[in-house]
Design an enzyme around this catalytic site. Structure first.
Site, PDB file in Angstrom:
ATOM      1  N   ARG A 115       0.885  -1.152   0.000  1.00  0.00           N
ATOM      2  CA  ARG A 115       0.000   0.000   0.000  1.00  0.00           C
ATOM      3  C   ARG A 115       0.920   1.198   0.000  1.00  0.00           C
ATOM      4  O   ARG A 115       2.113   1.072   0.135  1.00  0.00           O
ATOM      5  CB  ARG A 115      -0.918   0.009   1.216  1.00  0.00           C
ATOM      6  CG  ARG A 115      -0.214   0.368   2.511  1.00  0.00           C
ATOM      7  CD  ARG A 115      -1.207   0.593   3.637  1.00  0.00           C
ATOM      8  NE  ARG A 115      -0.508   0.990   4.845  1.00  0.00           N
ATOM      9  CZ  ARG A 115      -0.964   0.764   6.075  1.00  0.00           C
ATOM     10  NH1 ARG A 115      -2.105   0.140   6.255  1.00  0.00           N
ATOM     11  NH2 ARG A 115      -0.293   1.160   7.127  1.00  0.00           N
ATOM     12  N   ASN A 153      -4.748   8.210   4.578  1.00  0.00           N
ATOM     13  CA  ASN A 153      -4.285   7.559   5.799  1.00  0.00           C
ATOM     14  C   ASN A 153      -2.817   7.887   6.017  1.00  0.00           C
ATOM     15  O   ASN A 153      -1.974   7.545   5.198  1.00  0.00           O
ATOM     16  CB  ASN A 153      -4.449   6.034   5.695  1.00  0.00           C
ATOM     17  CG  ASN A 153      -4.246   5.353   7.023  1.00  0.00           C
ATOM     18  OD1 ASN A 153      -5.045   5.532   7.942  1.00  0.00           O
ATOM     19  ND2 ASN A 153      -3.173   4.599   7.144  1.00  0.00           N
ATOM     20  N   GLU A 154      -2.546   8.604   7.108  1.00  0.00           N
ATOM     21  CA  GLU A 154      -1.163   8.888   7.508  1.00  0.00           C
ATOM     22  C   GLU A 154      -0.307   9.388   6.344  1.00  0.00           C
ATOM     23  O   GLU A 154       0.610   8.692   5.878  1.00  0.00           O
ATOM     24  CB  GLU A 154      -0.528   7.644   8.131  1.00  0.00           C
ATOM     25  CG  GLU A 154      -1.197   7.225   9.425  1.00  0.00           C
ATOM     26  CD  GLU A 154      -0.608   5.966  10.021  1.00  0.00           C
ATOM     27  OE1 GLU A 154       0.068   5.215   9.292  1.00  0.00           O
ATOM     28  OE2 GLU A 154      -0.834   5.729  11.208  1.00  0.00           O
ATOM     29  N   GLU A 310      -6.174   5.918  16.011  1.00  0.00           N
ATOM     30  CA  GLU A 310      -5.713   4.526  16.087  1.00  0.00           C
ATOM     31  C   GLU A 310      -4.770   4.367  17.263  1.00  0.00           C
ATOM     32  O   GLU A 310      -3.915   5.219  17.493  1.00  0.00           O
ATOM     33  CB  GLU A 310      -4.889   4.153  14.843  1.00  0.00           C
ATOM     34  CG  GLU A 310      -5.612   4.120  13.536  1.00  0.00           C
ATOM     35  CD  GLU A 310      -4.655   3.774  12.390  1.00  0.00           C
ATOM     36  OE1 GLU A 310      -3.597   3.179  12.638  1.00  0.00           O
ATOM     37  OE2 GLU A 310      -4.972   4.128  11.251  1.00  0.00           O
ATOM     38  N   TRP A 318       4.717  -4.894  13.239  1.00  0.00           N
ATOM     39  CA  TRP A 318       5.719  -4.371  12.294  1.00  0.00           C
ATOM     40  C   TRP A 318       7.034  -3.981  12.953  1.00  0.00           C
ATOM     41  O   TRP A 318       7.884  -3.380  12.325  1.00  0.00           O
ATOM     42  CB  TRP A 318       5.133  -3.183  11.529  1.00  0.00           C
ATOM     43  CG  TRP A 318       4.271  -2.272  12.356  1.00  0.00           C
ATOM     44  CD1 TRP A 318       2.914  -2.311  12.449  1.00  0.00           C
ATOM     45  CD2 TRP A 318       4.694  -1.215  13.218  1.00  0.00           C
ATOM     46  NE1 TRP A 318       2.453  -1.345  13.312  1.00  0.00           N
ATOM     47  CE2 TRP A 318       3.526  -0.653  13.789  1.00  0.00           C
ATOM     48  CE3 TRP A 318       5.932  -0.670  13.560  1.00  0.00           C
ATOM     49  CZ2 TRP A 318       3.565   0.409  14.702  1.00  0.00           C
ATOM     50  CZ3 TRP A 318       5.980   0.382  14.452  1.00  0.00           C
ATOM     51  CH2 TRP A 318       4.808   0.914  15.015  1.00  0.00           C
ATOM     52  N   GLU A 358      -0.978  -7.828   7.899  1.00  0.00           N
ATOM     53  CA  GLU A 358      -1.198  -7.402   9.278  1.00  0.00           C
ATOM     54  C   GLU A 358      -1.941  -8.441  10.122  1.00  0.00           C
ATOM     55  O   GLU A 358      -2.559  -8.099  11.115  1.00  0.00           O
ATOM     56  CB  GLU A 358      -1.939  -6.057   9.269  1.00  0.00           C
ATOM     57  CG  GLU A 358      -1.091  -4.978   8.629  1.00  0.00           C
ATOM     58  CD  GLU A 358      -1.641  -3.584   8.760  1.00  0.00           C
ATOM     59  OE1 GLU A 358      -0.859  -2.652   9.020  1.00  0.00           O
ATOM     60  OE2 GLU A 358      -2.860  -3.414   8.584  1.00  0.00           O
ATOM     61  N   LYS A 359      -1.839  -9.698   9.729  1.00  0.00           N
ATOM     62  CA  LYS A 359      -2.643 -10.710  10.442  1.00  0.00           C
ATOM     63  C   LYS A 359      -2.162 -10.967  11.860  1.00  0.00           C
ATOM     64  O   LYS A 359      -2.894 -11.516  12.675  1.00  0.00           O
ATOM     65  CB  LYS A 359      -2.719 -12.011   9.650  1.00  0.00           C
ATOM     66  CG  LYS A 359      -1.396 -12.634   9.297  1.00  0.00           C
ATOM     67  CD  LYS A 359      -1.646 -13.888   8.470  1.00  0.00           C
ATOM     68  CE  LYS A 359      -0.409 -14.338   7.724  1.00  0.00           C
ATOM     69  NZ  LYS A 359      -0.060 -13.405   6.624  1.00  0.00           N
ATOM     70  N   PHE A 360      -0.920 -10.563  12.167  1.00  0.00           N
ATOM     71  CA  PHE A 360      -0.449 -10.753  13.541  1.00  0.00           C
ATOM     72  C   PHE A 360      -0.629  -9.488  14.383  1.00  0.00           C
ATOM     73  O   PHE A 360      -0.068  -9.370  15.466  1.00  0.00           O
ATOM     74  CB  PHE A 360       1.013 -11.222  13.545  1.00  0.00           C
ATOM     75  CG  PHE A 360       1.177 -12.556  12.869  1.00  0.00           C
ATOM     76  CD1 PHE A 360       0.420 -13.654  13.296  1.00  0.00           C
ATOM     77  CD2 PHE A 360       2.041 -12.718  11.797  1.00  0.00           C
ATOM     78  CE1 PHE A 360       0.546 -14.882  12.670  1.00  0.00           C
ATOM     79  CE2 PHE A 360       2.174 -13.945  11.166  1.00  0.00           C
ATOM     80  CZ  PHE A 360       1.417 -15.034  11.604  1.00  0.00           C
ATOM     81  N   HIS A 361      -1.368  -8.529  13.852  1.00  0.00           N
ATOM     82  CA  HIS A 361      -1.636  -7.293  14.605  1.00  0.00           C
ATOM     83  C   HIS A 361      -2.842  -7.533  15.507  1.00  0.00           C
ATOM     84  O   HIS A 361      -3.818  -8.162  15.097  1.00  0.00           O
ATOM     85  CB  HIS A 361      -1.942  -6.171  13.605  1.00  0.00           C
ATOM     86  CG  HIS A 361      -1.817  -4.803  14.178  1.00  0.00           C
ATOM     87  ND1 HIS A 361      -2.719  -4.284  15.079  1.00  0.00           N
ATOM     88  CD2 HIS A 361      -0.905  -3.823  13.956  1.00  0.00           C
ATOM     89  CE1 HIS A 361      -2.357  -3.044  15.392  1.00  0.00           C
ATOM     90  NE2 HIS A 361      -1.257  -2.742  14.730  1.00  0.00           N
TER      91      HIS A 361
END
Ligand code: GAL
Length: 668
Positions: A115, A153-154, A310, A318, A358-361
């Site tokens: 992204r 976003n950011e 957020e 990350w 981001e599945k481990f977030h």
């Protein structure tokens, strides 16, 4: 006192997070809204990365799924912060406009599949973001569920700078606008050095990879240009939305975790300031960095209540080692933001993603489901925030301002400085940390702004200081203010050129000294400073000072400046200017602040160690927000009612180890 003219049309403190229904089935959507209600969620951010699913080909929109999601949320009493998905342009966009890809300083062209921003200077990208923002605003501008717009976003993350041909062309245009003539540009950039004199605008490039250090004034202008281009993208979307919708508009900042955007300028463009904050696992006292981010966010918003857009319920994914939050830590983090002015507590994200990077977030609803500790804490926090409705709109007041100037940081971060050990991040954290430990609430400020309302102004890292801003600081002291300046300040002007008169010259009236030479120490070397019979420890840096009117308060015991002044105090007009010319450790800084508080008339709140206390002032009451970071219970002396637990007292509250309290009390 309270200002909520542009606040989203919502009751109480907002609670929720980023919601990505596009990753889930419709059956899951129904479960989501039911669980959101259980958790007290009243606001979710939707659509932030969904461009490819909304505009499926140029100008062809599929709003059906988004209509259904927004309607479903609305039917369940959950409001929507609607994102414009411009931080992740679709594959078709890059296929049609390959020139819109970002190019790095070394010439690498960044591809699709992650992204991130397209080139902010790309005309095709600008046209595309206006098209999608307009389409969304036309469709949802009147939807009763949509209470806020979340643009992009950011900005600036993960990339901000772009060295593509389109960017170079835009940089030249920006420079022409700024300087008017090549003569003015050559003078500002000091191009006589190393034979860089320009004779044609077309010869000027972005400061891309070169055989040696690139002209620092050129690099500083490129940082300003980058910030400007990103901001123009925001403004283009904002104005497109405003043409069709009346809800407030924000974009999420990354206060002290991103450095590409000058948040003071951005704060003037948004309707409401919002911020994302993540703990750095390597920082074992992350709560101090968190408090700093919250204070900075409030400050760039002019003190108005802001949105924590957020943060995480537990680990991020990350960092090299992603440390999970321990029981109670999430609530301590959330309440610290609230204590420092946030009226909305949101997370990334509602439901943990099964696929993708981001599945481990962590998430509000983790992979482990509702049987988990995180979920139970999410429900408890929602209930606690529900009891804090009346805090909304109250404000934080500070007697101390710490200078925070992105332009100066950009300049100081360039190459070939006297020592790699001297960084603005390190010194600002050290000075802020001491104020935090002393329980002194601070605002952040720019050196050129009206500082007369503050008893103390602290400048831990003001390497670049415009002459006019130095005059502002001198006047501040003359009129009775106390100024505390750390070393390597007031060194260069806005073109990264050393001040005429030498290092520190523009602040000579306030500080009563000039710096003749910098004397950095070797790696690992420490030094001692003698002050009234005490010995303080320092390292990294000394300076050869020439005192004009300042008095030496403490002297170097050893090192290249042995016997010479290390810390000075200068009476100027009705105020005082302090200067610390070496890198003191925490104990040394504590001594400096004790003396400086006495000059400034600041009283420290005597709280137990580890009990963080900030007061929000409302129209009818004050709210004392107390967060106990310690492993022991702590007593907060206050009279009133704890809105979190419901307990009342005329004397004080015992706050359990790791717990939080919000005491409603009469005005202090
Ligand atoms: C933020 C970003 C979110 C998510 C999060 C993970 O910076 O805005 O989309 O990626 O990080 O911590």
């Amino acid at each position: 006192m309270t200002s909520h003219e542009r606040w989203p049309d919502l009751q109480g403190i907002a609670y929720g997070g980023d919601y990505t229904p596009e990753q889930w089935s419709r059956e899951t959507w129904r479960e989501d809204v039911a669980l959101m209600r259980d958790a007290g969620v009243n606001l979710v951010s939707v659509g932030i990365f969904a461009w490819a699913l909304i505009e499926t080909a140029e100008g062809e929109f599929d709003f059906a799924w988004l209509d259904d999601v927004i309607d479903l949320l609305h039917e369940n009493g959950i409001s929507v912060d609607l994102g414009t998905p411009t931080a992740s342009p679709p594959a078709w966009f890059f296929a049609q406009h390959p020139e819109s890809r970002v190019q790095t300083a070394d010439g690498t062209i960044l591809g699709f599949g992650a992204r991130g921003m397209a080139s902010p200077s790309s005309p095709a990208y600008r046209a595309a973001i206006v098209r999608i923002a307009t389409a969304l605003a036309e469709r949802y501008g009147d939807h009763p569920a949509v209470v806020l717009w979340h643009v992009h976003n950011e900005y600036g993350v993960p990339v901000g700078e772009d060295y593509s041909p389109q960017s170079v062309q835009a940089f030249r245009d920006w420079l022409r606008e700024k300087y008017g003539t090549l003569e003015a540009l050559n003078a500002a950039w000091g191009t006589a050095f190393w034979g860089q004199h320009y004779t044609a605008w077309e010869h000027i490039g972005a400061p891309a990879a070169a055989p040696s250090v690139v002209n620092p004034a050129q690099r500083l202008d490129f940082a300003r240009f980058t910030d400007h281009q990103l901001r123009q993208c925001f403004i283009a979307e904002r104005d497109a939305i405003r043409a069709h919708a009346s809800q407030p508009i924000t974009t999420n900042f990354m206060a002290n975790q991103s450095w590409t955007t000058d948040l003071w300028a951005w704060g003037r463009e948004v309707d409401i300031v919002s911020d994302d904050h993540y703990l750095w696992a390597a920082d074992t006292e992350g709560e101090i960095g968190l408090a700093m981010a919250a204070d900075l966010t409030r400050s760039v918003g002019g003190g108005a209540p802001w949105i924590l857009m957020e943060h995480s319920t537990s680990a991020v994914n990350w960092q090299p080692r992603n440390i999970a939050k321990r029981p109670g830590e999430m609530a301590r983090n959330s309440l610290t933001h609230l204590g420092r002015g946030a009226d909305a507590i949101l997370f990334f994200q509602w439901r943990a993603s099964r696929s993708g990077a981001e599945k481990f977030h962590s998430a509000m609803l983790p992979h482990a489901g509702t049987g988990s500790r995180v979920w139970r804490e999410v429900v408890d926090l929602g209930a606690a925030l529900g009891r804090l409705c009346e805090v909304r709109g109250s404000r934080v007041a500070a007697d101390v301002a710490v200078l925070w100037d992105f332009e100066s940081f950009w300049a100081q971060d360039l190459e070939w400085r006297p020592s790699v050990d001297v960084t603005h991040k390190e010194r600002i954290r050290a000075y802020y940390e001491q104020l935090w430990r002393d329980g002194v609430t601070v605002d952040f400020a720019l050196p050129g702004q009206d500082l007369s309302g503050y008893k103390l102004v602290v400048a831990p890292a003001q390497y670049l200081l415009r002459v006019a801003d130095a005059e502002n600081l001198n006047r501040y002291v003359e009129n009775g203010g106390t100024l505390l300046v750390s070393f390597f300040s007031a060194v260069v002007d806005e073109n990264d050129a050393v001040h005429i008169g030498g290092f520190g010259a523009p602040l000579e009236p306030a500080l009563g000294l000039r710096v003749e030479e910098f004397l950095p120490l070797r790696e690992g070397e420490s030094s001692r400073v003698s002050w009234d019979g005490r010995e303080l420890t320092a390292d990294a840096w000394q300076e050869d000072l020439v005192l004009t009117t300042a008095q030496a308060v403490a002297a170097h015991v050893d090192g290249p400046s042995a016997g010479a002044p290390a810390i000075t105090r200068n009476a100027h007009g009705r105020g005082v200017g302090w200067y610390v010319s070496t890198r003191l450790d925490a104990a040394g800084l504590a001594d400096v602040f004790t003396a400086v508080y006495a000059d400034a008339g600041i009283e420290r709140a005597a709280q137990p160690a580890g009990l963080e206390v900030v007061t929000r002032h409302g129209a009818d009451a004050d709210y004392v927000v107390a967060v106990n970071h310690a492993d022991e219970p702590a007593t907060l002396v206050a009279r009133g009612v704890d809105l979190v637990s419901g307990a009342a007292s005329d004397e004080g509250f015992e706050i359990a180890a790791g717990a939080v309290a919000v005491i409603r009390t009469t005005h202090q």
